[in-house]
Design an enzyme around this catalytic site. Structure first.
Site, mmCIF file in Angstrom:
data_model
loop_
_atom_site.group_PDB
_atom_site.id
_atom_site.type_symbol
_atom_site.label_atom_id
_atom_site.label_comp_id
_atom_site.label_asym_id
_atom_site.label_seq_id
_atom_site.Cartn_x
_atom_site.Cartn_y
_atom_site.Cartn_z
ATOM 1 N N ASN A 162 -10.551 5.115 2.629
ATOM 2 C CA ASN A 162 -9.561 4.826 1.596
ATOM 3 C C ASN A 162 -9.541 5.946 0.570
ATOM 4 O O ASN A 162 -10.355 6.871 0.663
ATOM 5 C CB ASN A 162 -9.952 3.499 0.907
ATOM 6 C CG ASN A 162 -8.798 2.546 0.807
ATOM 7 O OD1 ASN A 162 -7.652 2.963 0.647
ATOM 8 N ND2 ASN A 162 -9.082 1.261 0.918
ATOM 9 N N GLU A 168 0.853 -1.203 0.000
ATOM 10 C CA GLU A 168 0.000 0.000 0.000
ATOM 11 C C GLU A 168 0.882 1.244 0.000
ATOM 12 O O GLU A 168 2.103 1.153 0.132
ATOM 13 C CB GLU A 168 -0.876 0.020 1.281
ATOM 14 C CG GLU A 168 -2.122 -0.848 1.211
ATOM 15 C CD GLU A 168 -3.300 -0.159 0.523
ATOM 16 O OE1 GLU A 168 -4.410 -0.697 0.604
ATOM 17 O OE2 GLU A 168 -3.105 0.910 -0.081
ATOM 18 N N ASP A 179 -10.062 1.359 -3.968
ATOM 19 C CA ASP A 179 -9.048 1.309 -2.911
ATOM 20 C C ASP A 179 -8.250 2.604 -2.969
ATOM 21 O O ASP A 179 -8.844 3.689 -3.050
ATOM 22 C CB ASP A 179 -8.191 0.049 -3.119
ATOM 23 C CG ASP A 179 -7.514 -0.434 -1.850
ATOM 24 O OD1 ASP A 179 -7.452 -1.651 -1.627
ATOM 25 O OD2 ASP A 179 -7.037 0.429 -1.089
HETATM 26 O O1 LIG Z 1 -7.178 -0.554 1.980
HETATM 27 C C1 LIG Z 1 -7.708 -1.629 2.255
HETATM 28 O O2 LIG Z 1 -8.774 -2.122 1.537
HETATM 29 C C2 LIG Z 1 -8.930 -3.521 1.388
HETATM 30 C C3 LIG Z 1 -10.227 -3.718 0.677
HETATM 31 S S1 LIG Z 1 -11.625 -4.170 1.606
HETATM 32 O O3 LIG Z 1 -11.718 -3.302 2.765
HETATM 33 O O4 LIG Z 1 -11.402 -5.561 1.968
HETATM 34 O O5 LIG Z 1 -12.823 -4.037 0.746
HETATM 35 C C4 LIG Z 1 -8.725 -4.200 2.716
HETATM 36 O O6 LIG Z 1 -8.808 -5.582 2.543
HETATM 37 C C5 LIG Z 1 -7.384 -3.801 3.326
HETATM 38 O O7 LIG Z 1 -7.217 -4.409 4.585
HETATM 39 C C6 LIG Z 1 -7.331 -2.333 3.491
HETATM 40 O O8 LIG Z 1 -6.029 -1.928 3.931
#
Ligand SMILES: O=C1O[C@H](CS(=O)(=O)O)[C@@H](O)[C@H](O)[C@H]1O
Length: 302
Positions: A153, A18, A209
């Site tokens: 996000n 990330e 995301d």
């Molecule tokens: O940024 C993130 O998003 C993902 C996607 S979701 O929330 O599962 O839809 C998540 O899995 C992750 O832990 C998180 O950091």
């Protein structure tokens, strides 16, 4: 509809890659592995990727004007000095870290550090956004912005300082807030774009995301479980697609000397063994050259 194809540049196999950030000063890419509890520094000139372990999950990082990074780890706010490998805790987390952690975040044009927090059970819209505040004698988190979302996000600040973008990944929606960069005040929220949920669309294209804005004001959003990055016009229309050869792209950054290289982090977390056997590059760092530039990341002001 413009289309591009991203290629693997680093076979990192991160659990949850990330928060890529291009350092103009160092001409390299900092990024994190949340689940892997690691900070990374990728140098495209040498293809070397340096790694530092941290005591708990890093949710997001930002570059600091006085050097090094700031990092929002599960248990608090830290300064990180890569040269010395020094991690210095400056403030505790403003939530119960047993079921919440920081997630996506970044600095605004005034040098404030914003970090979204997610409620890990995802059974309620309890995510919040926090802004670090520096007083004469205190460094701490300002009042939380209760966002009414499950996972905060896709944070991005418009160049004119008047809009703030944020997505709620599990609810497949991207919001745009009125914002005042001078005061840091967050205003009215409106839907910027909605993505079809599984079963609502012939081909599930993923959920929004991490994101960043380009120099033309378009919003680029990594589509988790969609294997692509979407480019949205300032009006919220999809006008471009970057195909990524793995299912879980997570976040993007504009880098390179001309800020026209799009770097894309990705995740292995949540993938089945069969999926990983078919996509061994999952968790890798990808890139694609574009004909549009990004913007330099705002720096944290100590
Ligand atoms: O940024 C993130 O998003 C993902 C996607 S979701 O929330 O599962 O839809 C998540 O899995 C992750 O832990 C998180 O950091």
């Amino acid at each position: 509809m413009r289309e591009w194809q991203a290629e693997l540049v680093l076979d990192a196999r991160a659990q949850l890659g990330e928060c890529p950030l291009w350092s103009v000063a160092e001409q390299c890419l900092y990024w994190i592995d949340i689940a892997g509890r690691r900070l990374h520094r990728y140098d495209p000139a040498t293809s070397l990727d340096r790694v530092w372990w941290v005591p708990c999950e890093p949710g997001c990082i930002a570059l600091a004007e006085k050097g090094g990074l700031v990092a929002a780890l599960r248990d608090g706010f830290y300064r990180f000095y890569p040269q010395e490998g020094l991690l210095d805790k400056l403030a505790d987390a403003p939530y119960d870290s047993r079921d919440m952690r920081f997630n996506d975040g970044r600095c605004d044009s005034a040098g404030r550090f914003w970090a979204g927090a997610m409620y890990e059970p995802r059974t309620a819209e309890l995510a919040a956004m926090f802004c670090l505040e520096r007083g004469a004698t205190r460094l701490g988190w300002g009042p939380q912005q209760d966002l009414g979302v499950k996972v905060s996000n896709g944070l991005a600040f418009a160049a004119d300082g008047q809009s703030l973008f944020q997505s709620d990944t599990p609810n497949h929606v991207i919001y745009r807030f009125a914002f005042d960069a001078a005061s840091g005040q967050v205003g009215e929220r409106k839907v910027f774009a909605r993505l079809p949920a599984k079963g609502e669309d012939a081909v599930y294209g993923g959920r929004p995301d991490g994101a960043a804005l380009d120099a033309e004001g378009c919003y680029w959003s990594a589509q988790y479980e969609g294997g692509r990055v979407l480019r949205f016009s300032p009006q919220g229309e999809i006008i471009g697609i970057v195909r990524v050869p793995v299912t879980r792209p997570t976040m993007i950054a504009f880098g390179g000397a001309d800020l026209r290289t799009l770097y894309i982090t990705s995740a292995r977390e949540g993938a089945s063994d069969d999926e990983l056997a078919r996509q061994p590059q999952a968790g890798g760092l990808f890139a694609v050259r574009l004909d549009v530039a990004g913007r330099p990341e705002p720096l944290y002001q100590d």
